[in-house]
Design a protein around this motif. Structure first.
Motif, PDB file in Angstrom:
ATOM      1  N   PRO A 142       0.841  -1.198   0.000  1.00  0.00           N
ATOM      2  CA  PRO A 142       0.000   0.000   0.000  1.00  0.00           C
ATOM      3  C   PRO A 142       0.883   1.259   0.000  1.00  0.00           C
ATOM      4  O   PRO A 142       1.861   1.319   0.747  1.00  0.00           O
ATOM      5  N   LEU A 143       0.546   2.219  -0.851  1.00  0.00           N
ATOM      6  CA  LEU A 143       1.450   3.363  -1.054  1.00  0.00           C
ATOM      7  C   LEU A 143       0.919   4.665  -0.479  1.00  0.00           C
ATOM      8  O   LEU A 143       1.530   5.718  -0.675  1.00  0.00           O
ATOM      9  N   SER A 144      -0.207   4.589   0.215  1.00  0.00           N
ATOM     10  CA  SER A 144      -0.819   5.833   0.689  1.00  0.00           C
ATOM     11  C   SER A 144       0.119   6.628   1.589  1.00  0.00           C
ATOM     12  O   SER A 144       0.255   7.849   1.448  1.00  0.00           O
ATOM     13  N   SER A 145       0.815   5.953   2.501  1.00  0.00           N
ATOM     14  CA  SER A 145       1.669   6.725   3.419  1.00  0.00           C
ATOM     15  C   SER A 145       2.850   7.321   2.660  1.00  0.00           C
ATOM     16  O   SER A 145       3.184   8.494   2.840  1.00  0.00           O
ATOM     17  N   THR A 146       3.464   6.550   1.768  1.00  0.00           N
ATOM     18  CA  THR A 146       4.609   7.074   1.011  1.00  0.00           C
ATOM     19  C   THR A 146       4.176   8.244   0.122  1.00  0.00           C
ATOM     20  O   THR A 146       4.843   9.292   0.074  1.00  0.00           O
ATOM     21  N   ALA A 147       3.032   8.086  -0.569  1.00  0.00           N
ATOM     22  CA  ALA A 147       2.572   9.149  -1.481  1.00  0.00           C
ATOM     23  C   ALA A 147       2.229  10.417  -0.703  1.00  0.00           C
ATOM     24  O   ALA A 147       2.543  11.529  -1.139  1.00  0.00           O
ATOM     25  N   THR A 148       1.604  10.247   0.452  1.00  0.00           N
ATOM     26  CA  THR A 148       1.214  11.429   1.228  1.00  0.00           C
ATOM     27  C   THR A 148       2.448  12.113   1.815  1.00  0.00           C
ATOM     28  O   THR A 148       2.549  13.347   1.810  1.00  0.00           O
ATOM     29  N   LEU A 149       3.389  11.320   2.288  1.00  0.00           N
ATOM     30  CA  LEU A 149       4.641  11.912   2.791  1.00  0.00           C
ATOM     31  C   LEU A 149       5.333  12.705   1.684  1.00  0.00           C
ATOM     32  O   LEU A 149       5.791  13.835   1.902  1.00  0.00           O
ATOM     33  N   LEU A 150       5.380  12.121   0.480  1.00  0.00           N
ATOM     34  CA  LEU A 150       5.996  12.818  -0.664  1.00  0.00           C
ATOM     35  C   LEU A 150       5.294  14.143  -0.938  1.00  0.00           C
ATOM     36  O   LEU A 150       5.930  15.171  -1.139  1.00  0.00           O
ATOM     37  N   GLY A 151       3.964  14.071  -0.942  1.00  0.00           N
ATOM     38  CA  GLY A 151       3.165  15.272  -1.213  1.00  0.00           C
ATOM     39  C   GLY A 151       3.385  16.355  -0.174  1.00  0.00           C
ATOM     40  O   GLY A 151       3.236  17.547  -0.454  1.00  0.00           O
ATOM     41  N   GLU A 152       3.747  15.948   1.025  1.00  0.00           N
ATOM     42  CA  GLU A 152       3.995  16.916   2.104  1.00  0.00           C
ATOM     43  C   GLU A 152       5.460  17.346   2.160  1.00  0.00           C
ATOM     44  O   GLU A 152       5.880  18.011   3.113  1.00  0.00           O
TER      45      GLU A 152
END
Ligand code: ATP
Ligand code: IP8
Length: 269
Positions: A142-152
Motif C-alpha cells: 500500500p502506497l498511501s503513506s509514502t505518497a502522502t509523505l511525498l506530497g507533504e
C-alpha cells in the motif's frame, strides 16, 4: 530540516500537479561493508547522501523516494535463519533479528540524510506489505503513506525487510522489488539502482549500455559475490525489465549523473 519548502503550502489552497517522483535504490553493497556483519561503509554512505542532498538543493530532483538494500545487515541475519525471498520463517525471533538489523541500517541512512538537511522519514515495509498469495504471488505494498509523505515534502526512505507471506510466515522482500512497486504505483519519472558495479557487466566485464530483454543478457547475469538472499544482479534486471519507467543500474561514481537527469551505467527499458 523541514519538509515545508518542498510540500503542499498547508493552507488548503490547491497546488499545481506534482512532478512525478524519482525512485533511487542505494544498494546494500554500496552503503555497507557486505562481508563484515552490521558494518556501515561510512565514507560511501556520506558520498551517496551528499549527492542526494545536492540534487534536492539544486532542484535537479524535486520529489525523491529512497530505498536501501540489506548489505551486511539484513542479508547476514536472513541467511543465518535460512530466510530468503522464497523461504520463510514462523519464528518471531528470526523475524525480529532481520527486521531490527534493517531498522538499524535505516537509522544510519536517515541520520546521514538529516545531517545534510534532507527531510527523510522511514517507511518500514514489514508493517505495510504482504504476499497474500504466497511466494509465487504478487507483492502487496500500500502506497498511501509514502505518497502522502511525498506530497507533504518529505523524502520517504524504505528498505528491504521481512514481509508477511501466506503459507511461509515471513519471507524477505528485497529493495529491488520495492523499487518496482513504488515506481509503478507512484508513476515514477525514472528509477536509479546504485550498486557497487558500474552497471550490468557482460561476460568480458564491460558495462552493457542498455538491456531490453532478459534473454539477451541471461548468460552474463549471476547472483551476488557476497551473502545475498535476494538474487543479486539477475533478480535486479528481471525486476527492472518489468517496469514502465526507464531504469539505470550504475555504480557510486554514476550517482551524481543519475540525479542530474543522465542515464549512467546500464539503461533498462
Ligand atoms: N553480469 C553482472 N553484472 C554486474 N554484477 C553482477 C553480474 N552478475 C553478478 N553480479 C553481482 O551482483 C552484485 C550486485 O548485486 P547485489 O544484490 O549484491 O547488490 P546491491 O543491490 O548493491 O546489494 P543489496 O542486495 O545488499 O542491496 C555485484 O556486486 C556482482 O557481485
Ligand atoms: C535481507 C533483507 C532483509 C533485505 C534484502 O534487500 P536487498 O538487499 O535490496 O535485496
Amino acid at each position: 530540516m523541514t519538509a515545508d519548502d518542498r510540500g503542499s503550502d498547508g493552507d488548503g489552497s490547491s497546488a499545481p500537479a506534482a512532478d512525478p517522483p524519482v525512485v533511487l535504490k542505494l544498494g546494500g553493497s554500496v552503503i555497507t561493508e557486505k562481508d563484515r556483519p552490521e558494518t556501515v561503509d561510512d565514507a560511501a554512505l556520506a558520498a551517496a547522501t551528499d549527492a542526494v542532498a545536492a540534487a534536492l538543493d539544486h532542484g535537479s530532483v524535486d520529489r525523491l523516494v529512497v530505498v536501501h538494500g540489506g548489505g551486511s545487515f539484513g542479508h547476514h541475519h536472513a541467511s543465518e535463519h535460512g530466510v530468503s525471498t522464497t523461504e520463510g520463517t514462523h519464528d518471531a525471533d528470526a523475524v525480529m533479528d532481520v527486521h531490527d538489523a534493517m531498522v538499524r541500517l535505516n537509522r544510519a541512512v536517515l541520520s546521514s540524510l538529516h545531517d545534510r538537511g534532507v527531510p527523510a522519514v522511514p517507511v518500514h515495509p514489514l508493517s505495510l506489505s504482504a504476499r497474500p498469495e504466497g511466494t509465487g504471488g504478487d507483492l502487496d505494498l500500500p502506497l498511501s503513506s509514502t505518497a502522502t509523505l511525498l506530497g507533504e515534502g518529505f523524502v520517504p526512505v524504505l528498505h528491504g525487510d521481512g514481509v508477511a507471506t501466506a503459507g511461509e510466515g515471513v519471507t524477505v522482500v528485497s529493495g529491488d522489488e520495492l523499487v518496482v512497486e513504488l515506481a509503478a504505483g507512484l508513476e515514477a519519472d525514472r528509477v536509479g539502482v546504485c550498486s557497487t558495479v558500474p552497471g550490468v557487466l557482460d561476460a568480458e566485464g564491460s558495462v552493457i549500455p542498455s538491456i531490453d530483454s532478459l534473454e539477451s543478457v541471461a548468460e552474463a547475469l549471476g547472483a551476488s559475490d557476497a551473502t545475498d538472499v535476494s538474487g543479486g544482479m539477475a533478480a535486479k534486471v528481471e525486476e527492472l525489465l518489468a517496469l514502465d519507467a526507464p531504469a539505470s543500474v550504475f555504480g557510486p561514481d554514476g550517482l551524481e549523473a543519475f540525479l542530474r537527469g543522465d542515464a549512467p551505467g546500464t539503461r533498462i527499458d
